[in-house]
Design an enzyme around this catalytic site. Sequence first.
Site, short mmCIF file in Angstrom:
data_model
loop_
_atom_site.label_atom_id
_atom_site.label_comp_id
_atom_site.label_asym_id
_atom_site.label_seq_id
_atom_site.Cartn_x
_atom_site.Cartn_y
_atom_site.Cartn_z
CE1 TYR A 166 -5.69 3.97 8.43
CE2 TYR A 166 -6.36 3.72 10.72
CZ TYR A 166 -5.54 3.38 9.67
OH TYR A 166 -4.54 2.45 9.87
CE1 TYR A 168 -0.49 2.99 7.49
CE2 TYR A 168 -1.76 4.04 9.23
CZ TYR A 168 -1.61 3.04 8.29
OH TYR A 168 -2.58 2.07 8.16
CG HIS A 219 -2.13 -0.83 1.04
ND1 HIS A 219 -3.30 -0.65 1.76
CD2 HIS A 219 -2.36 -1.88 0.21
CE1 HIS A 219 -4.20 -1.54 1.37
NE2 HIS A 219 -3.65 -2.30 0.43
CE LYS A 221 3.01 3.66 13.46
NZ LYS A 221 3.73 3.16 12.28
N PRO A 238 -5.22 0.75 18.61
CG PRO A 238 -7.02 -0.55 17.96
CD PRO A 238 -6.44 0.18 19.13
#
Length: 389
Positions: free
Chosen positions: A200, A384, A72, A296, A292
């Site tokens: 998200y 990220y 991704h 991480k 979550p």
Amino acid sequence: MRTQVVIVGGGPSGLLLGQLLHKHGIETVILERKTRDYVLARIRAGILETGLVNMMREAGVAERMDRECFVHHGTCISYENEMFDINFQELIGQNVIVYGQTEVTHDLYDARAAVGAKTMFEVENVEIHDADRDAPCVTFHAEGSTQRLDCDFVAGCDGFHGISRKTIPETVRREYEKVFPFGWLGILSETPPVHEELIYANSTRGFALCSMRNENLSRYYVQCDLSDKVGNWSDDAFWDELKRRLPDAIAEKLVTGPSIEKSIAPLRSFVTEPMRWGRLFLCGDAAHIVPPTGAKGLNTAASDVHYLYEALVQHYRDNDSEGIERYSERALARVWKAERFSWSTTNLLHRFPDQTPFDLKMQRAEIESLHYNETAQRWFAQNYVGLPY
Ligand code: APR
Ligand code: PHB
């Protein structure tokens, strides 16, 4: 019995550490409380940072991951009917791998068995003795008898509910915790992912997340009350709620289907310091927990493994204790950065019961800043995909 390193806990941390140490001829024994099948039945997240991917390759356990994973180059954030992409590849030239933690654990178990390293399952009453002395040992009950393992070092990889952290005296430990006032209701469905990247979602009804495991296995979450119960949610009720939290264009193409797993997880931030006490080293969830939101958990366990593996190789190969002495300091420096990213993304995307109209305006302003500000997006992308070890 005797070994060089006893690893308490046969989750991803313990297994990855054991495989890396084996590559350097360092003998380990893993003591796992559950059965292999029980461990592998756990449904966990599936975003792998580059650091973890590289360690899987270094451990010689990356063949199936490289074959089956998704690469991704970015992730999507939505707020009401708005949605934008944070393109890691364009911003910082990096990406993440989507590959289920269950698969990581499965591959590590297979690799450990293939090299004949010792793993003991259904082990009970593990106790760590004399970790602050030069000759620690671990006692436990297994195969119908109480047994003792003498060793040089103990790696406490036994998760948040394990015994390793509690072996460190309370007078030595400093613990930091934040419990969030909500949970995540998650489902797994044999349906195609709604989007090619994760989404998200911040919505007036609460957070939602659209994730995936493969082209026909999707993972979805909606924020729920801590008092909520899985039994309160039919599949239809879940799908209806998820659609209401997504942009119309996404909700319209959502493919629904029966859930094959449904569960509620609480959200907490937790860190214990120090992560070393004499010859005992805490690794992964035994030392820290993150909500979550930032994906991480596994990745911060992986950086602990990196520092501990390097330290133990330095000790056995070079007779140099620098890595051992600095393990806790090095691991915690990265742990706290992961805690901050996880905390900030949780605050950015969830609805809190005590949020005031001003708080909501601040949250909206921060999301819009992330939408339109390249510097903000670059900060998000760097965190990220994973900060350097
Ligand atoms: N004795 C032996 N084994 C134990 C004990 C004990 N007293 N207590 C716990 N265990 C085992 C558990 O059964 C589990 O298999 O230790 C293992 C710990 O594994 P995890 O909890 O998965 O922790 P870790 O390996 O650090 O992996 C961190 O897993 O929980 C997720 O979100 C987390 O992604 C992160 C990753
Ligand atoms: C998941 O796929 O389960 C997942 C992905 C990203 C997250 C959390 C969970 O931030």
